[in-house]
Design an enzyme around this catalytic site. Structure first.
Site, PDB file in Angstrom:
ATOM      1  N   TYR A 262     -12.696  18.191 -16.655  1.00 32.36           N
ATOM      2  CA  TYR A 262     -12.911  16.642 -16.155  1.00 32.36           C
ATOM      3  C   TYR A 262     -14.388  16.450 -15.537  1.00 32.36           C
ATOM      4  CZ  TYR A 262     -13.084  11.748 -16.380  1.00 32.36           C
ATOM      5  OH  TYR A 262     -12.991  10.133 -15.881  1.00 32.36           O
TER       6      TYR A 262
ATOM      7  N   ARG B 188       1.022  -1.266  -0.235  1.00 28.68           N
ATOM      8  CA  ARG B 188       0.241   0.027   0.226  1.00 28.68           C
ATOM      9  C   ARG B 188       0.879   1.188   0.334  1.00 28.68           C
ATOM     10  NH1 ARG B 188      -2.541   2.289   4.755  1.00 28.68           N
ATOM     11  NH2 ARG B 188      -3.445   0.060   5.404  1.00 28.68           N
TER      12      ARG B 188
ATOM     13  N   LYS C 139      -4.830   6.889 -19.685  1.00 28.77           N
ATOM     14  CA  LYS C 139      -5.162   7.233 -21.470  1.00 28.77           C
ATOM     15  C   LYS C 139      -3.868   7.305 -22.617  1.00 28.77           C
ATOM     16  CE  LYS C 139      -9.027   8.199 -19.908  1.00 28.77           C
ATOM     17  NZ  LYS C 139      -8.924   9.892 -19.143  1.00 28.77           N
TER      18      LYS C 139
ATOM     19  N   ASP D  11      -4.116  19.018 -14.080  1.00 27.67           N
ATOM     20  CA  ASP D  11      -4.126  17.795 -15.582  1.00 27.67           C
ATOM     21  C   ASP D  11      -3.929  17.498 -16.658  1.00 27.67           C
ATOM     22  OD1 ASP D  11      -5.844  16.163 -16.576  1.00 27.67           O
ATOM     23  OD2 ASP D  11      -7.555  15.901 -15.413  1.00 27.67           O
TER      24      ASP D  11
HETATM   25  C1  LIG Z   1     -10.083   9.477 -17.463  1.00 26.45           C
HETATM   26  C2  LIG Z   1      -9.316  11.025 -17.759  1.00 26.45           C
HETATM   27  C3  LIG Z   1      -9.456  11.021 -15.748  1.00 26.45           C
HETATM   28  C4  LIG Z   1      -9.570  10.610 -15.073  1.00 26.45           C
HETATM   29  O1  LIG Z   1      -8.599   9.254 -14.982  1.00 26.45           O
HETATM   30  P1  LIG Z   1      -9.034   7.908 -14.952  1.00 26.45           P
HETATM   31  O2  LIG Z   1      -7.411   7.097 -14.805  1.00 26.45           O
HETATM   32  O3  LIG Z   1      -9.715   7.520 -15.646  1.00 26.45           O
HETATM   33  O4  LIG Z   1     -10.247   7.860 -13.450  1.00 26.45           O
HETATM   34  C5  LIG Z   1      -9.728  12.165 -15.343  1.00 26.45           C
HETATM   35  N1  LIG Z   1      -8.962  13.871 -16.589  1.00 26.45           N
HETATM   36  C6  LIG Z   1      -9.028  13.646 -17.024  1.00 26.45           C
HETATM   37  C7  LIG Z   1      -8.481  14.338 -18.663  1.00 26.45           C
HETATM   38  C8  LIG Z   1      -9.593  12.072 -18.454  1.00 26.45           C
HETATM   39  O5  LIG Z   1      -9.475  12.038 -19.383  1.00 26.45           O
END
Ligand SMILES: *Cc1c(COP(=O)(O)O)cnc(C)c1O
Length: 389
Positions: A112, A59, A208, A183
Protein backbone atom coordinates in the site's frame (compact mmCIF):
# COMPACT_ATOMS: atom_id res chain seq x y z
CA UNK A 1 -5.98 -24.32 13.46
CA UNK A 2 -9.07 -22.70 11.98
CA UNK A 3 -10.32 -23.10 8.45
CA UNK A 4 -11.47 -20.15 6.32
CA UNK A 5 -15.11 -21.30 6.46
CA UNK A 6 -14.97 -20.77 10.23
CA UNK A 7 -14.93 -17.06 9.55
CA UNK A 8 -18.41 -17.27 8.03
CA UNK A 9 -19.52 -19.20 11.12
CA UNK A 10 -17.88 -16.64 13.41
CA UNK A 11 -19.70 -13.90 11.53
CA UNK A 12 -23.05 -15.59 12.16
CA UNK A 13 -22.26 -15.87 15.89
CA UNK A 14 -21.61 -12.15 15.95
CA UNK A 15 -25.22 -11.40 15.09
CA UNK A 16 -26.42 -12.95 18.34
CA UNK A 17 -23.64 -12.09 20.74
CA UNK A 18 -24.78 -8.80 22.31
CA UNK A 19 -27.34 -9.89 24.92
CA UNK A 20 -24.87 -9.06 27.70
CA UNK A 21 -25.02 -5.35 26.86
CA UNK A 22 -27.22 -2.69 28.36
CA UNK A 23 -30.97 -3.37 28.48
CA UNK A 24 -30.45 -6.53 26.39
CA UNK A 25 -30.27 -4.18 23.43
CA UNK A 26 -29.65 -6.05 20.19
CA UNK A 27 -27.30 -3.23 19.19
CA UNK A 28 -24.60 -2.23 21.70
CA UNK A 29 -24.80 1.36 22.97
CA UNK A 30 -22.34 4.02 21.88
CA UNK A 31 -20.44 4.81 25.05
CA UNK A 32 -19.59 8.33 23.99
CA UNK A 33 -17.48 9.46 26.92
CA UNK A 34 -13.89 10.51 27.39
CA UNK A 35 -13.53 9.35 31.02
CA UNK A 36 -15.05 6.90 33.48
CA UNK A 37 -15.40 7.74 37.19
CA UNK A 38 -14.57 5.61 40.23
CA UNK A 39 -16.96 5.02 43.12
CA UNK A 40 -14.18 4.91 45.71
CA UNK A 41 -10.51 5.62 46.32
CA UNK A 42 -9.98 1.87 46.76
CA UNK A 43 -11.42 1.10 43.32
CA UNK A 44 -9.28 3.79 41.72
CA UNK A 45 -6.06 2.56 43.29
CA UNK A 46 -6.87 -1.08 42.42
CA UNK A 47 -7.37 -0.03 38.81
CA UNK A 48 -4.14 1.98 38.70
CA UNK A 49 -2.24 -0.96 40.18
CA UNK A 50 -3.62 -3.16 37.40
CA UNK A 51 -5.52 -5.40 39.86
CA UNK A 52 -8.81 -4.43 38.28
CA UNK A 53 -9.54 -4.13 34.56
CA UNK A 54 -12.04 -1.42 33.74
CA UNK A 55 -12.26 1.65 31.52
CA UNK A 56 -10.47 4.76 32.83
CA UNK A 57 -10.11 7.00 29.80
CA UNK A 58 -11.20 6.40 26.21
CA UNK A 59 -7.69 6.81 24.78
CA UNK A 60 -7.03 3.43 26.37
CA UNK A 61 -10.23 1.41 26.74
CA UNK A 62 -13.77 2.17 25.62
CA UNK A 63 -16.58 -0.40 25.81
CA UNK A 64 -17.96 0.23 22.30
CA UNK A 65 -14.48 0.02 20.80
CA UNK A 66 -13.99 -3.18 22.78
CA UNK A 67 -17.11 -4.77 21.23
CA UNK A 68 -15.65 -4.17 17.78
CA UNK A 69 -12.27 -5.56 18.86
CA UNK A 70 -13.86 -8.75 20.20
CA UNK A 71 -15.90 -9.25 17.03
CA UNK A 72 -12.88 -8.77 14.80
CA UNK A 73 -10.73 -11.09 16.93
CA UNK A 74 -13.39 -13.76 16.51
CA UNK A 75 -13.50 -13.28 12.75
CA UNK A 76 -9.72 -13.56 12.42
CA UNK A 77 -9.55 -16.48 14.88
CA UNK A 78 -7.30 -14.30 17.06
CA UNK A 79 -6.85 -14.18 20.83
CA UNK A 80 -7.16 -10.41 20.83
CA UNK A 81 -7.46 -7.35 18.61
CA UNK A 82 -6.71 -3.66 18.98
CA UNK A 83 -8.71 -1.02 17.10
CA UNK A 84 -7.00 2.15 15.92
CA UNK A 85 -7.91 5.44 14.27
CA UNK A 86 -7.04 4.33 10.72
CA UNK A 87 -5.43 1.54 8.77
CA UNK A 88 -2.25 3.62 8.74
CA UNK A 89 -2.43 3.95 12.56
CA UNK A 90 -2.65 0.14 12.71
CA UNK A 91 0.36 -0.19 10.38
CA UNK A 92 2.51 2.48 12.09
CA UNK A 93 1.62 1.43 15.66
CA UNK A 94 2.35 -2.22 14.89
CA UNK A 95 5.63 -1.66 13.08
CA UNK A 96 6.91 0.97 15.56
CA UNK A 97 6.23 -1.35 18.49
CA UNK A 98 8.53 -4.04 17.16
CA UNK A 99 11.46 -2.21 15.51
CA UNK A 100 14.43 -0.30 16.91
CA UNK A 101 17.13 1.81 15.27
CA UNK A 102 19.45 -0.40 13.25
CA UNK A 103 16.77 -3.04 12.58
CA UNK A 104 15.80 -4.23 9.13
CA UNK A 105 12.38 -5.07 7.71
CA UNK A 106 11.73 -7.27 4.68
CA UNK A 107 8.60 -6.19 2.81
CA UNK A 108 6.91 -7.58 -0.27
CA UNK A 109 7.02 -5.14 -3.18
CA UNK A 110 3.97 -3.08 -4.19
CA UNK A 111 2.69 -2.62 -0.63
CA UNK A 112 0.00 0.00 0.00
CA UNK A 113 1.61 3.32 -1.10
CA UNK A 114 1.30 5.09 2.27
CA UNK A 115 2.89 2.09 4.01
CA UNK A 116 5.74 2.43 1.48
CA UNK A 117 5.96 6.15 2.36
CA UNK A 118 5.96 5.45 6.12
CA UNK A 119 8.85 3.04 5.56
CA UNK A 120 10.71 5.62 3.45
CA UNK A 121 10.23 8.55 5.86
CA UNK A 122 9.72 7.83 9.59
CA UNK A 123 11.36 4.43 9.61
CA UNK A 124 14.26 5.78 7.59
CA UNK A 125 14.67 8.60 10.16
CA UNK A 126 14.77 5.92 12.87
CA UNK A 127 17.51 4.14 10.88
CA UNK A 128 15.25 1.17 10.13
CA UNK A 129 16.03 -0.18 6.69
CA UNK A 130 13.43 -1.83 4.45
CA UNK A 131 14.35 -4.45 1.83
CA UNK A 132 11.68 -5.02 -0.84
CA UNK A 133 11.30 -8.45 -2.40
CA UNK A 134 9.00 -10.10 -4.93
CA UNK A 135 6.82 -12.12 -2.55
CA UNK A 136 6.18 -14.74 -5.25
CA UNK A 137 9.89 -15.58 -5.23
CA UNK A 138 10.29 -17.59 -2.03
CA UNK A 139 14.03 -18.05 -2.57
CA UNK A 140 14.44 -14.26 -2.70
CA UNK A 141 12.40 -13.83 0.49
CA UNK A 142 14.46 -16.52 2.25
CA UNK A 143 17.68 -14.87 1.11
CA UNK A 144 16.57 -11.45 2.38
CA UNK A 145 15.30 -12.62 5.79
CA UNK A 146 18.41 -13.50 7.83
CA UNK A 147 18.94 -10.73 10.39
CA UNK A 148 15.57 -9.06 9.68
CA UNK A 149 13.29 -8.16 12.58
CA UNK A 150 10.04 -8.23 10.66
CA UNK A 151 8.48 -9.60 7.47
CA UNK A 152 5.78 -7.25 6.17
CA UNK A 153 3.24 -8.90 3.88
CA UNK A 154 0.28 -7.85 1.78
CA UNK A 155 -1.48 -10.45 -0.40
CA UNK A 156 -2.83 -9.63 -2.86
CA UNK A 157 -0.65 -6.54 -3.15
CA UNK A 158 -2.10 -3.11 -3.84
CA UNK A 159 -2.97 -2.30 -7.47
CA UNK A 160 -1.20 -5.15 -9.30
CA UNK A 161 -2.68 -7.83 -7.01
CA UNK A 162 0.33 -10.12 -6.81
CA UNK A 163 -0.58 -13.06 -4.60
CA UNK A 164 1.69 -15.07 -2.33
CA UNK A 165 1.79 -18.41 -0.58
CA UNK A 166 1.25 -16.71 2.78
CA UNK A 167 1.81 -19.87 4.84
CA UNK A 168 5.14 -20.53 3.10
CA UNK A 169 6.31 -16.93 3.68
CA UNK A 170 5.21 -17.08 7.34
CA UNK A 171 7.23 -20.29 7.76
CA UNK A 172 10.31 -18.61 6.28
CA UNK A 173 9.90 -15.68 8.70
CA UNK A 174 9.54 -17.98 11.69
CA UNK A 175 12.62 -19.97 10.67
CA UNK A 176 14.60 -16.72 10.43
CA UNK A 177 13.32 -15.45 13.79
CA UNK A 178 11.41 -12.56 12.19
CA UNK A 179 7.93 -11.46 13.23
CA UNK A 180 5.44 -11.69 10.34
CA UNK A 181 2.73 -9.08 9.80
CA UNK A 182 0.15 -9.01 6.99
CA UNK A 183 -2.21 -6.35 5.66
CA UNK A 184 -5.38 -8.40 5.06
CA UNK A 185 -7.68 -5.54 4.00
CA UNK A 186 -8.32 -6.88 0.48
CA UNK A 187 -9.48 -10.40 1.33
CA UNK A 188 -11.12 -9.63 4.69
CA UNK A 189 -11.13 -12.43 7.29
CA UNK A 190 -13.85 -14.16 5.29
CA UNK A 191 -11.54 -15.06 2.42
CA UNK A 192 -8.15 -15.22 4.16
CA UNK A 193 -7.33 -15.94 7.80
CA UNK A 194 -3.59 -15.31 8.02
CA UNK A 195 -3.20 -16.37 11.67
CA UNK A 196 -4.33 -19.86 10.69
CA UNK A 197 -1.62 -19.75 7.99
CA UNK A 198 1.08 -19.07 10.60
CA UNK A 199 1.35 -15.27 10.32
CA UNK A 200 2.00 -13.57 13.69
CA UNK A 201 -0.14 -10.43 13.31
CA UNK A 202 -2.92 -9.49 10.88
CA UNK A 203 -4.00 -5.91 10.31
CA UNK A 204 -6.71 -4.15 8.34
CA UNK A 205 -7.79 -0.85 7.05
CA UNK A 206 -11.27 -1.17 8.59
CA UNK A 207 -12.22 1.79 6.37
CA UNK A 208 -12.64 -0.75 3.56
CA UNK A 209 -14.68 -3.98 3.75
CA UNK A 210 -14.99 -4.25 7.55
CA UNK A 211 -16.89 -0.95 7.69
CA UNK A 212 -18.32 -1.54 4.25
CA UNK A 213 -20.32 1.68 3.88
CA UNK A 214 -17.66 4.33 3.18
CA UNK A 215 -18.55 6.23 6.35
CA UNK A 216 -15.63 5.32 8.65
CA UNK A 217 -11.85 5.63 8.68
CA UNK A 218 -10.45 3.03 11.08
CA UNK A 219 -7.88 0.28 11.51
CA UNK A 220 -7.34 -2.85 13.55
CA UNK A 221 -4.58 -5.33 14.35
CA UNK A 222 -5.20 -8.86 15.65
CA UNK A 223 -3.11 -11.76 16.90
CA UNK A 224 -1.83 -13.49 20.03
CA UNK A 225 -2.68 -11.59 23.21
CA UNK A 226 0.99 -11.09 24.14
CA UNK A 227 1.76 -9.30 20.86
CA UNK A 228 -1.46 -7.26 20.79
CA UNK A 229 -0.85 -6.28 24.44
CA UNK A 230 2.55 -4.89 23.50
CA UNK A 231 1.01 -2.65 20.84
CA UNK A 232 -1.80 -1.75 23.24
CA UNK A 233 0.62 -0.74 26.00
CA UNK A 234 3.50 0.76 23.97
CA UNK A 235 1.93 2.40 20.93
CA UNK A 236 -1.73 3.09 21.75
CA UNK A 237 -1.31 5.37 24.80
CA UNK A 238 1.71 7.33 23.56
CA UNK A 239 1.15 7.57 19.82
CA UNK A 240 -2.52 8.03 20.71
CA UNK A 241 -4.11 6.65 17.54
CA UNK A 242 -7.32 5.52 19.27
CA UNK A 243 -10.62 4.79 17.56
CA UNK A 244 -13.72 6.82 18.45
CA UNK A 245 -16.74 5.06 20.01
CA UNK A 246 -19.07 6.21 17.24
CA UNK A 247 -16.80 4.82 14.54
CA UNK A 248 -16.48 1.55 16.45
CA UNK A 249 -20.27 1.40 16.57
CA UNK A 250 -20.46 1.87 12.79
CA UNK A 251 -17.90 -0.92 12.39
CA UNK A 252 -19.96 -3.25 14.61
CA UNK A 253 -22.89 -2.58 12.30
CA UNK A 254 -20.74 -3.10 9.22
CA UNK A 255 -19.38 -6.45 10.39
CA UNK A 256 -22.87 -7.90 10.70
CA UNK A 257 -23.34 -7.84 6.93
CA UNK A 258 -19.73 -8.67 5.99
CA UNK A 259 -20.50 -12.24 4.78
CA UNK A 260 -23.31 -11.24 2.43
CA UNK A 261 -21.42 -8.21 1.15
CA UNK A 262 -18.25 -10.18 0.47
CA UNK A 263 -20.13 -12.85 -1.47
CA UNK A 264 -21.76 -10.14 -3.60
CA UNK A 265 -18.48 -8.27 -4.22
CA UNK A 266 -16.84 -11.58 -5.15
CA UNK A 267 -19.52 -12.65 -7.64
CA UNK A 268 -19.83 -9.25 -9.36
CA UNK A 269 -16.10 -8.48 -9.30
CA UNK A 270 -15.14 -11.79 -10.88
CA UNK A 271 -17.81 -11.55 -13.59
CA UNK A 272 -16.78 -7.99 -14.52
CA UNK A 273 -13.11 -9.04 -14.54
CA UNK A 274 -13.86 -11.99 -16.87
CA UNK A 275 -15.78 -9.79 -19.31
CA UNK A 276 -13.00 -7.18 -19.28
CA UNK A 277 -10.44 -9.90 -20.01
CA UNK A 278 -12.44 -10.87 -23.10
CA UNK A 279 -12.80 -7.24 -24.26
CA UNK A 280 -10.61 -6.30 -27.28
CA UNK A 281 -9.70 -2.88 -25.77
CA UNK A 282 -8.19 -4.47 -22.66
CA UNK A 283 -4.57 -5.69 -22.59
CA UNK A 284 -4.43 -7.24 -19.13
CA UNK A 285 -6.64 -7.79 -16.06
CA UNK A 286 -5.01 -8.12 -12.62
CA UNK A 287 -7.54 -10.15 -10.63
CA UNK A 288 -6.43 -13.16 -8.53
CA UNK A 289 -9.62 -15.04 -9.48
CA UNK A 290 -8.60 -15.21 -13.16
CA UNK A 291 -5.63 -17.51 -12.46
CA UNK A 292 -6.12 -21.28 -12.76
CA UNK A 293 -6.27 -21.53 -8.98
CA UNK A 294 -6.27 -19.17 -6.03
CA UNK A 295 -3.04 -19.17 -4.00
CA UNK A 296 -3.07 -21.48 -0.96
CA UNK A 297 -4.95 -19.91 1.95
CA UNK A 298 -7.02 -17.52 -0.17
CA UNK A 299 -10.55 -18.92 -0.38
CA UNK A 300 -12.33 -16.16 -2.26
CA UNK A 301 -11.87 -12.83 -4.02
CA UNK A 302 -13.16 -9.34 -3.34
CA UNK A 303 -14.31 -6.53 -5.61
CA UNK A 304 -11.02 -4.66 -6.06
CA UNK A 305 -8.76 -5.22 -9.07
CA UNK A 306 -7.01 -3.34 -11.85
CA UNK A 307 -6.71 -3.67 -15.61
CA UNK A 308 -4.65 -2.10 -18.39
CA UNK A 309 -6.05 -0.61 -21.60
CA UNK A 310 -4.48 -1.16 -25.01
CA UNK A 311 -3.44 1.90 -26.99
CA UNK A 312 -6.40 3.62 -28.59
CA UNK A 313 -8.47 4.14 -25.44
CA UNK A 314 -8.41 7.60 -23.87
CA UNK A 315 -8.26 6.78 -20.14
CA UNK A 316 -9.44 10.24 -19.07
CA UNK A 317 -12.42 10.09 -21.44
CA UNK A 318 -13.25 6.58 -20.16
CA UNK A 319 -13.27 7.79 -16.53
CA UNK A 320 -15.37 10.85 -17.31
CA UNK A 321 -17.92 8.83 -19.31
CA UNK A 322 -18.58 6.37 -16.45
CA UNK A 323 -21.73 7.08 -14.46
CA UNK A 324 -22.03 4.28 -11.84
CA UNK A 325 -18.28 4.03 -11.24
CA UNK A 326 -17.30 7.27 -9.50
CA UNK A 327 -13.77 8.70 -9.58
CA UNK A 328 -12.52 8.28 -6.04
CA UNK A 329 -9.91 6.71 -3.78
CA UNK A 330 -10.55 4.07 -1.14
CA UNK A 331 -12.79 1.05 -1.74
CA UNK A 332 -14.71 -1.63 0.16
CA UNK A 333 -17.99 0.28 0.42
CA UNK A 334 -21.31 -0.31 -1.33
CA UNK A 335 -20.35 1.89 -4.27
CA UNK A 336 -18.31 1.27 -7.39
CA UNK A 337 -15.18 3.35 -7.87
CA UNK A 338 -12.47 3.95 -10.44
CA UNK A 339 -8.92 5.28 -9.92
CA UNK A 340 -6.70 6.00 -12.98
CA UNK A 341 -3.09 4.86 -12.54
CA UNK A 342 -1.68 7.90 -14.34
CA UNK A 343 -3.28 10.17 -11.72
CA UNK A 344 -1.81 8.20 -8.79
CA UNK A 345 1.64 8.45 -10.38
CA UNK A 346 1.32 12.25 -10.35
CA UNK A 347 0.61 12.44 -6.62
CA UNK A 348 2.95 14.95 -4.96
CA UNK A 349 3.52 12.86 -1.79
CA UNK A 350 7.10 11.84 -1.06
CA UNK A 351 8.53 9.32 -1.50
CA UNK A 352 6.68 8.41 -4.69
CA UNK A 353 7.73 5.62 -7.00
CA UNK A 354 5.92 4.17 -9.99
CA UNK A 355 8.29 1.23 -9.77
CA UNK A 356 7.57 0.60 -6.07
CA UNK A 357 3.83 0.57 -6.72
CA UNK A 358 4.01 -1.37 -10.00
CA UNK A 359 1.40 0.93 -11.54
CA UNK A 360 1.13 0.97 -15.34
CA UNK A 361 0.06 4.46 -16.49
CA UNK A 362 -2.50 2.90 -18.85
CA UNK A 363 -4.14 0.96 -16.03
CA UNK A 364 -7.14 1.79 -13.89
CA UNK A 365 -8.23 0.28 -10.59
CA UNK A 366 -11.88 -0.65 -10.15
CA UNK A 367 -13.86 -1.33 -7.03
CA UNK A 368 -16.92 -3.33 -8.00
CA UNK A 369 -19.68 -2.34 -5.58
CA UNK A 370 -23.15 -3.67 -4.91
CA UNK A 371 -25.10 -1.92 -7.70
CA UNK A 372 -25.56 -5.12 -9.74
CA UNK A 373 -23.33 -6.81 -12.31
CA UNK A 374 -25.32 -6.06 -15.46
CA UNK A 375 -25.75 -2.35 -14.75
CA UNK A 376 -22.04 -2.03 -13.92
CA UNK A 377 -21.01 -3.91 -17.05
CA UNK A 378 -23.22 -1.70 -19.23
CA UNK A 379 -21.55 1.36 -17.66
CA UNK A 380 -18.05 0.01 -18.41
CA UNK A 381 -18.88 -1.15 -21.95
CA UNK A 382 -20.42 2.20 -22.90
CA UNK A 383 -17.54 4.17 -21.39
CA UNK A 384 -14.93 2.06 -23.23
CA UNK A 385 -16.81 2.47 -26.53
CA UNK A 386 -17.04 6.23 -26.06
CA UNK A 387 -13.34 6.54 -25.18
CA UNK A 388 -12.01 4.62 -28.20
CA UNK A 389 -10.48 6.65 -30.98
C1 LIG B 1 -6.65 2.05 2.57
C2 LIG B 1 -5.59 1.06 2.85
C3 LIG B 1 -4.75 1.20 3.96
C4 LIG B 1 -4.78 2.41 4.85
O1 LIG B 1 -5.94 2.46 5.60
P1 LIG B 1 -6.60 3.83 6.13
O2 LIG B 1 -7.75 3.35 6.91
O3 LIG B 1 -6.97 4.64 4.93
O4 LIG B 1 -5.55 4.51 6.95
C5 LIG B 1 -3.85 0.19 4.23
N1 LIG B 1 -3.74 -0.88 3.42
C6 LIG B 1 -4.52 -1.03 2.34
C7 LIG B 1 -4.34 -2.25 1.49
C8 LIG B 1 -5.45 -0.06 2.01
O5 LIG B 1 -6.19 -0.19 0.91
Amino acid sequence: MTSPMDAFEAASLIVAHDSEHAFEAVVPPIVQTSLFTFATYAEMVATYRGEKQRPVYSRGLNPTVRVFEEMLARLEGAEDALALASGMAAISSTVLTFVEPGDRIVAVRHVYPDAFRLFGTHLKKMRVEVTYVDGRDEAAVAAALPGAKLLYLESPTSWVMETHDVAALARLARAAGALSVIDNSWASPLFQRPLSLGVDLVLHSASKYLGGHSDVVAGVVAGPKALVDRIRSEALPYLGGKLSPFEAWLLVRGLRTLPVRMKAHEASGLEVARRLQAHPAVAQVNHPGLANALPPGLTGTSGLFSFTFREGVDVAAFCDRLTLFKLGVSWGGHESLVVPGEVVLQQKAQPNSAQAFGIDPRSVRLHVGLEGTEALWRDLEEAIAAAQS
